[in-house]
Design an enzyme around this catalytic site. Sequence first.
Site, PDB file in Angstrom:
ATOM      1  N   TYR A 310      64.803  44.120  42.209  1.00 33.84           N
ATOM      2  CA  TYR A 310      64.842  42.662  42.438  1.00 33.84           C
ATOM      3  C   TYR A 310      66.200  42.184  42.957  1.00 33.84           C
ATOM      4  CZ  TYR A 310      61.087  42.875  38.886  1.00 33.84           C
ATOM      5  OH  TYR A 310      59.965  43.167  38.159  1.00 33.84           O
ATOM      6  N   CYS A 336      68.840  60.815  42.752  1.00 35.58           N
ATOM      7  CA  CYS A 336      69.031  61.338  44.095  1.00 35.58           C
ATOM      8  C   CYS A 336      68.377  60.470  45.155  1.00 35.58           C
ATOM      9  CB  CYS A 336      68.565  62.780  44.150  1.00 35.58           C
ATOM     10  SG  CYS A 336      69.795  63.799  43.336  1.00 35.58           S
TER      11      CYS A 336
HETATM   12  N1  LLP Z   1      53.234  35.159  30.565  1.00 34.28           N
HETATM   13  C1  LLP Z   1      52.695  35.829  31.587  1.00 34.28           C
HETATM   14  C2  LLP Z   1      51.283  35.662  31.895  1.00 34.28           C
HETATM   15  C3  LLP Z   1      53.496  36.681  32.357  1.00 34.28           C
HETATM   16  O1  LLP Z   1      52.958  37.344  33.387  1.00 34.28           O
HETATM   17  C4  LLP Z   1      54.863  36.826  32.035  1.00 34.28           C
HETATM   18  C5  LLP Z   1      55.713  37.719  32.803  1.00 34.28           C
HETATM   19  C6  LLP Z   1      55.374  36.125  30.939  1.00 34.28           C
HETATM   20  C7  LLP Z   1      54.519  35.286  30.226  1.00 34.28           C
HETATM   21  C8  LLP Z   1      56.801  36.238  30.498  1.00 34.28           C
HETATM   22  O2  LLP Z   1      57.703  35.865  31.475  1.00 34.28           O
HETATM   23  P1  LLP Z   1      59.272  35.794  31.076  1.00 34.28           P
HETATM   24  O3  LLP Z   1      59.398  34.747  29.986  1.00 34.28           O
HETATM   25  O4  LLP Z   1      59.665  37.122  30.601  1.00 34.28           O
HETATM   26  O5  LLP Z   1      59.980  35.395  32.315  1.00 34.28           O
HETATM   27  N2  LLP Z   1      59.822  42.483  35.469  1.00 34.28           N
HETATM   28  C9  LLP Z   1      60.311  41.182  35.909  1.00 34.28           C
HETATM   29  C10 LLP Z   1      59.642  40.047  35.211  1.00 34.28           C
HETATM   30  C11 LLP Z   1      58.150  40.095  35.385  1.00 34.28           C
HETATM   31  C12 LLP Z   1      57.463  39.091  34.544  1.00 34.28           C
HETATM   32  C13 LLP Z   1      55.998  39.332  34.562  1.00 34.28           C
HETATM   33  N3  LLP Z   1      55.294  38.376  33.799  1.00 34.28           N
HETATM   34  C14 LLP Z   1      61.822  41.128  35.741  1.00 34.28           C
HETATM   35  O6  LLP Z   1      62.399  42.105  35.257  1.00 34.28           O
HETATM   36  O7  LLP Z   1      62.458  40.128  36.117  1.00 34.28           O
END
Ligand code: LLP
Length: 409
Positions: A310, A336
Site C-alpha cells: 500500500y 529476494c
Molecule cells: N468491517 C469490514 C466489513 C471490513 O472489511 C473491514 C476491513 C473492517 C470492518 C475494519 O477496518 P479497519 O477498522 O481495520 O480499518 N489490510 C488493509 C486494511 C484492509 C481492511 C479490510 N477491511 C491495511 O493493512 O491497511
Amino acid sequence: MSNSAPYSIQRVNPIELCKKYDSPLYVYDADKIAYQYEKLTSAFDVKTLKIKYACKALTNLSILKYIHKLGADIDTVSIQEIQLAMKSGIAPKNIFYTPNGVSFDEMQQAIELGVFVNVDNISTLEKLGEKYGSSIPVCLRINPHILAGGNLKISTGHINAKFGISIHQMNEVLDIVNKYGIDVQALQQHTGSDLLDADVFLKVAEILFDTAKKFKNLKALDFGGGFKVPYKEGDITTNLDDLGPKISNRFNAFCEEYGKELELWFEPGKFLVSESGYLLASVNVVKPTPTTTFIQLDTGLNHLIRPMFYDAYHHITNISNPNAEKKIYSVVGYICETDTFAWERPVEEIREGDILAFHNAGAYAIMMASNYNSRPRPAEVLIYEGKDYLIRERETLEDLMKGQTIVDF
Ligand code: LLP
C-alpha cells in the site's frame, strides 16, 4: 501523537524480549488495546453501543479473548475466523459474520453455528429466503456509493466496489425480503479503511437512515470500521471528540423518527490493535552504496507487507540506540525481490546487531504475513500487566513442510 512506545511496553525491555524469544518478533501491548477500546466506547452517547472487533486485523486467540473481555463482540469474515473466535471462548451470539462472496455452504455453516450473518449480495439473500424463510435474523450489507478510504485497495463503499448491495437495488431486495418474510434485523456498511475525513461517517449515516426506513423490524445499524489511526507524526486521525457527539445526536434523533431505540454498532480493526503492535527486527547488514545506505534486516515483506503493498508508512525506531543522532537510511528486508520498508528515512544511528522497531504492527501485519522465501513467521508476544506472554510460537522448518509429501519418483 508520539511515536515513542507507550503504555506497558515501556515497562518491558524490547531488547531483552528479542534475547528471550529471538528476532524478528511481534509484540503487542494489552494496555494500549484497552485504552483504545475505552476511547472509542466513551465517545458515543447512545442507549446501546456495540463494538464488533474486525478480527481480520489480528486473530491471535489471546487477543480475541482479551478484546472480548474488554466488552467487544467479534466481527468475522470467514468460517475460520468464526471458529477461532469460538476457540478463544467467545459464544456464537457474540460473533458477527460479514463475508464477501463466500459459498452458500459456508454461509449455512455460520448459521448452523448460531452466528448472526450479514448478507452482501442478492443471490445469497434469495437462497437464504428459500432455505430459511423468516426463521433466522439477517443483516444486510449496503453499498452506499461513497468513495472513501486511504487508498483504492482498502476503499469498499464506492460504486465500483464489489462489497455490499447497492442502495440502488433496494427495491429488488425488498421484493425478496417480502416474498420470503426475511427477518432483516440490521443494516451494515463499511466505506473503507483509514478514513481520512470523519464526515464520511455522517454522510453514510444519512444513507443508512434513509435505507433503514424501508425496513420495519430493525434492531441495529452498523457503521463499519475504518477509524483513522496515526502512522506518523502529524497524521490526521479520526477526531472522536468531534465525531462521537455528532453521530450520537443524529443517531438518537433517527431512532425517535424510526420509533424505536436501535443499537449503534461499529467494527473497528486498526483502531483497536494497530498502535498496540511492534515488529522487532535485527540489523543483519549495514550496506553503504554509491546512492544510499541500506539497512538489511532479518525480516521483510513476508512479515510486514503494508509498505510494499500500500506504500504504507510505518514508523521505525532504533531501540538499541534511541538517543543517537538521526542519520538517513534505506531500510529494507531480506527477501529476494525489492522489499523496501523505508527509503531515505532518518533513523537514530544504526549499527549491525541493533534492534529496530516497526510501529503500527498490530493490525494487518502477521495477518498478511507469508512464508515467502520459505521463511518461518515470527513469534507473537503479548505484554499484559507488565509481563510478557508468548502467545504464538515462532514457526519452524517442520511447519513449512507440514502436510507435504515427497513423491517417490
Ligand atoms: N468491517 C469490514 C466489513 C471490513 O472489511 C473491514 C476491513 C473492517 C470492518 C475494519 O477496518 P479497519 O477498522 O481495520 O480499518 N489490510 C488493509 C486494511 C484492509 C481492511 C479490510 N477491511 C491495511 O493493512 O491497511
